[in-house]
Scaffold this motif. Structure first.
Motif, PDB file in Angstrom:
ATOM      1  N   SER A  12      10.444  -8.391   3.560  1.00  0.00           N
ATOM      2  CA  SER A  12       9.442  -9.081   2.809  1.00  0.00           C
ATOM      3  C   SER A  12       9.570  -8.478   1.704  1.00  0.00           C
ATOM      4  O   SER A  12      10.490  -7.950   0.735  1.00  0.00           O
ATOM      5  N   VAL A  13       9.301  -8.993   0.249  1.00  0.00           N
ATOM      6  CA  VAL A  13       9.309  -9.645  -0.918  1.00  0.00           C
ATOM      7  C   VAL A  13       7.553  -8.879  -1.785  1.00  0.00           C
ATOM      8  O   VAL A  13       7.194 -10.155  -1.369  1.00  0.00           O
ATOM      9  N   ALA A  14       7.988  -7.989  -2.547  1.00  0.00           N
ATOM     10  CA  ALA A  14       6.661  -7.918  -3.217  1.00  0.00           C
ATOM     11  C   ALA A  14       6.469  -8.546  -4.570  1.00  0.00           C
ATOM     12  O   ALA A  14       7.635  -8.378  -5.378  1.00  0.00           O
ATOM     13  N   VAL A  15       5.722  -9.078  -4.550  1.00  0.00           N
ATOM     14  CA  VAL A  15       6.334  -9.837  -6.004  1.00  0.00           C
ATOM     15  C   VAL A  15       5.296  -9.079  -7.274  1.00  0.00           C
ATOM     16  O   VAL A  15       6.134  -9.449  -8.138  1.00  0.00           O
ATOM     17  N   TRP A  16       4.439  -8.340  -6.999  1.00  0.00           N
ATOM     18  CA  TRP A  16       4.862  -7.588  -8.057  1.00  0.00           C
ATOM     19  C   TRP A  16       3.472  -6.344  -6.977  1.00  0.00           C
ATOM     20  O   TRP A  16       3.090  -6.877  -6.217  1.00  0.00           O
ATOM     21  N   ARG A  17       3.183  -5.125  -7.628  1.00  0.00           N
ATOM     22  CA  ARG A  17       2.445  -4.102  -6.871  1.00  0.00           C
ATOM     23  C   ARG A  17       1.070  -3.968  -8.782  1.00  0.00           C
ATOM     24  O   ARG A  17       1.724  -4.054  -9.819  1.00  0.00           O
ATOM     25  N   TRP A  18       0.644  -3.380  -7.430  1.00  0.00           N
ATOM     26  CA  TRP A  18      -0.835  -2.411  -8.511  1.00  0.00           C
ATOM     27  C   TRP A  18      -1.005  -1.484  -8.196  1.00  0.00           C
ATOM     28  O   TRP A  18      -1.456  -1.334  -6.849  1.00  0.00           O
ATOM     29  N   ASP A  19      -0.677  -0.721  -8.859  1.00  0.00           N
ATOM     30  CA  ASP A  19      -1.548   1.177  -8.016  1.00  0.00           C
ATOM     31  C   ASP A  19      -3.288   0.728  -8.272  1.00  0.00           C
ATOM     32  O   ASP A  19      -3.349   1.341  -9.598  1.00  0.00           O
ATOM     33  N   ALA A  20      -3.939   1.298  -7.186  1.00  0.00           N
ATOM     34  CA  ALA A  20      -5.901   0.809  -7.604  1.00  0.00           C
ATOM     35  C   ALA A  20      -6.253   1.956  -7.997  1.00  0.00           C
ATOM     36  O   ALA A  20      -7.420   2.357  -8.127  1.00  0.00           O
ATOM     37  N   THR A  21      -5.582   3.650  -7.684  1.00  0.00           N
ATOM     38  CA  THR A  21      -5.626   4.609  -7.399  1.00  0.00           C
ATOM     39  C   THR A  21      -5.963   5.539  -8.708  1.00  0.00           C
ATOM     40  O   THR A  21      -6.333   6.359  -9.170  1.00  0.00           O
ATOM     41  N   GLY A  22      -4.931   4.782  -9.716  1.00  0.00           N
ATOM     42  CA  GLY A  22      -5.346   5.061 -11.203  1.00  0.00           C
ATOM     43  C   GLY A  22      -4.426   4.992 -12.240  1.00  0.00           C
ATOM     44  O   GLY A  22      -4.294   5.445 -13.517  1.00  0.00           O
TER      45      GLY A  22
END
Ligand code: ZN
Length: 99
Positions: free
Chosen positions: A89-99
């Protein structure tokens, strides 16, 4: 993070990615989030071998998903989807919702 708060963020991620797409094929986008606390490291696996990749075995429903496509707009959870079968799979972008 509560689903109600998560929804606009995931919708924006999909809209931004879709709007930037210049390919000739239709994108099948889904925004995933950690639904069971595995940290989603399972999406980084290049192969699904003997090593434990996800604490939930095959990665079955360890994630929640938000999808906007062809009239559907909503969360898809507990669909019986295994991350193991989604490789690569390809992650386009990530965001850490924990902080
Ligand atoms: Zn997992």
């Amino acid at each position: 993070m509560a689903r109600a708060a998560l929804r606009p963020l995931l919708a924006q991620a999909i809209a931004t990615t879709r709007d930037a797409w210049r390919g000739s094929v239709e994108l099948d986008l889904v925004a995933v989030f950690d639904a069971r606390g595995c940290g989603l490291g399972c999406f980084d696996a290049e192969t699904w071998g003997e090593d434990e990749v996800c604490p939930f075995g095959s990665g079955g429903d360890c994630f929640g998903a938000y999808k906007v496509q062809r009239g559907f707009d909503g969360f898809v959870e507990n669909a019986g989807i295994e991350v193991r079968r989604m490789q690569p799979s390809v992650a386009v972008w990530r965001w850490d919702a924990t902080g």
